[in-house]
Structure formats: structure tokens, C-alpha cells
Design an enzyme around this catalytic site. Structure first.
Site, short mmCIF file in Angstrom:
data_model
loop_
_atom_site.label_atom_id
_atom_site.label_comp_id
_atom_site.label_asym_id
_atom_site.label_seq_id
_atom_site.Cartn_x
_atom_site.Cartn_y
_atom_site.Cartn_z
N CYS A 106 -22.60 48.24 64.37
CA CYS A 106 -23.26 49.50 63.79
C CYS A 106 -24.66 49.47 63.76
O CYS A 106 -25.50 48.26 63.73
CB CYS A 106 -22.75 49.23 62.22
SG CYS A 106 -23.58 50.28 61.34
N HIS A 110 -21.90 47.60 54.64
CA HIS A 110 -21.36 48.70 55.50
C HIS A 110 -20.38 49.62 54.60
O HIS A 110 -19.07 49.16 54.47
CB HIS A 110 -20.99 48.13 56.94
CG HIS A 110 -20.34 49.05 57.65
ND1 HIS A 110 -21.28 49.90 58.70
CD2 HIS A 110 -19.22 49.67 57.92
CE1 HIS A 110 -20.53 50.53 59.23
NE2 HIS A 110 -19.36 50.56 58.93
N ASN A 148 -24.39 64.00 55.75
CA ASN A 148 -23.30 64.54 56.64
C ASN A 148 -22.30 63.54 56.79
O ASN A 148 -22.44 62.37 57.19
CB ASN A 148 -24.20 64.54 58.09
CG ASN A 148 -25.25 65.47 58.13
OD1 ASN A 148 -25.33 66.56 57.49
ND2 ASN A 148 -26.31 65.31 58.87
N HIS A 186 -25.51 56.94 54.95
CA HIS A 186 -26.80 57.34 54.79
C HIS A 186 -27.14 58.79 54.16
O HIS A 186 -26.38 59.67 54.35
CB HIS A 186 -27.69 57.34 56.11
CG HIS A 186 -27.17 58.09 57.25
ND1 HIS A 186 -25.84 57.64 58.10
CD2 HIS A 186 -27.42 59.44 57.60
CE1 HIS A 186 -25.64 58.69 58.96
NE2 HIS A 186 -26.75 59.77 58.69
P1 AMP Z 1 -26.56 61.88 61.08
O1 AMP Z 1 -26.55 62.72 62.16
O2 AMP Z 1 -26.74 62.32 59.64
O3 AMP Z 1 -25.56 60.78 61.15
O4 AMP Z 1 -27.95 61.06 60.88
C1 AMP Z 1 -28.47 59.89 61.85
C2 AMP Z 1 -29.75 60.09 62.01
O5 AMP Z 1 -30.35 58.74 62.34
C3 AMP Z 1 -30.41 61.09 62.96
O6 AMP Z 1 -31.34 61.79 62.23
C4 AMP Z 1 -31.07 60.17 63.67
O7 AMP Z 1 -32.23 60.67 64.37
C5 AMP Z 1 -31.56 58.89 63.17
N1 AMP Z 1 -31.53 57.76 63.79
C6 AMP Z 1 -30.89 57.30 65.21
N2 AMP Z 1 -31.19 56.21 65.51
C7 AMP Z 1 -32.07 55.61 64.83
C8 AMP Z 1 -32.97 54.76 64.70
N3 AMP Z 1 -32.92 53.40 65.87
N4 AMP Z 1 -33.81 54.41 63.77
C9 AMP Z 1 -34.09 55.50 62.83
N5 AMP Z 1 -33.52 56.45 62.95
C10 AMP Z 1 -32.51 56.71 63.82
ZN ZN Z 2 -23.38 49.52 59.05
#
Ligand code: AMP
Ligand code: ZN
Length: 116
Positions: A5, A47, A86, A99
Site C-alpha cells: 500500500c 490500514h 472517494n 483518506h
Molecule cells: P483518490 O483519487 O481519492 O484515491 O486520491 C488519491 C490521491 O493521492 C490523489 O489526489 C493523488 O494525487 C494522491 N497521491 C498519489 N500518490 C501520492 C504521493 N506519493 N504523495 C502524495 N499524494 C499522492
Molecule cells: Zn495502507
């Protein structure tokens, strides 16, 4: 910790992040692809894949996340903001670790068109 993850690896410090908040239960960091001037992600340190897996046993952390959001907003003088979760692929969840997005710093629309 789930070894596959992305957000568990960020919490463990195995992948760098722009940390904005941390306590015993919650970690928060800057979204790598911000959609607004302020865009942070608040995650439980344990998690949980997604909102549909919130139960009576693990739901305490959701309150702690909203407390953390309020603290960060106050300390950064963010008076108006949107919190987004989401859940599932169709809703746009791309990382399967629960998140909450904190989005602020711009005028936001509401309604069907803002769903993209
Ligand atoms: P979701 O689409 O609601 O699952 O949100 C996931 C979020 O994680 C997106 O807005 C991505 O831009 C963000 N994301 C993905 N990888 C990283 C990372 N390594 N560091 C910070 N944010 C991330
Ligand atoms: Zn996790």
C-alpha cells in the site's frame, strides 16, 4: 501495515511526503497532484481500504481525522474548506487506503458539473 500500500509506505517513511500533521492515529501530507492551492490528504495510520470498511471497531479514527483537519485548518488560518472522500473506483478512489482530501484556497462550485 499493508506492504503493497502506497499510503502505508508513506506513513512508515519508506516513501517521502510533505508532512503537514501527525499524531498517534493520523498522518497528513500534501497531495502530490493538487487540485487547489491547499490540498492535503488525511489518513489513518492503520490500514483501512476504504469508507465501506469503517466499522464500530475502527471508526474512532474518523473522528480523530476530522479533529486533525480542524486543527490544521485553524493553525493555517483556513476558514473555508471542503473535505472529500472517494469510495470505490467509480467515485474516483485511486489509492486503496482510506483518506480524506482537505481542499481550500479557491471558490468551489457545487452540483452535477463539479463532479467532472
Ligand atoms: P483518490 O483519487 O481519492 O484515491 O486520491 C488519491 C490521491 O493521492 C490523489 O489526489 C493523488 O494525487 C494522491 N497521491 C498519489 N500518490 C501520492 C504521493 N506519493 N504523495 C502524495 N499524494 C499522492
Ligand atoms: Zn495502507
Amino acid at each position: 501495515m499493508d506492504k503493497d500500500c502506497l499510503f502505508c509506505k508513506i506513513i512508515a517513511g519508506e516513501i517521502p511526503s510533505g508532512k503537514v500533521y501527525e499524531d498517534d492515529a493520523v498522518y497528513a501530507f500534501k497531495d502530490i497532484n493538487p487540485i487547489a492551492p491547499v490540498h492535503y490528504l488525511f489518513v489513518p495510520k492503520t490500514h483501512i481500504c476504504c469508507a465501506k470498511k469503517i466499522t464500530a471497531e475502527n471508526s474512532d479514527v474518523v473522528g480523530k481525522i476530522f479533529e486533525a483537519i480542524a486543527k490544521v485548518a485553524e493553525s493555517e488560518n483556513i476558514n473555508s474548506y471542503r473535505v472529500i472522500n472517494n469510495c470505490g473506483e467509480e467515485a474516483g478512489q485511486s489509492v486503496m487506503h482510506l483518506h480524506f482530501h482537505l481542499v481550500a484556497g479557491k471558490k468551489m462550485g457545487w452540483g452535477e458539473q463539479s463532479l467532472g
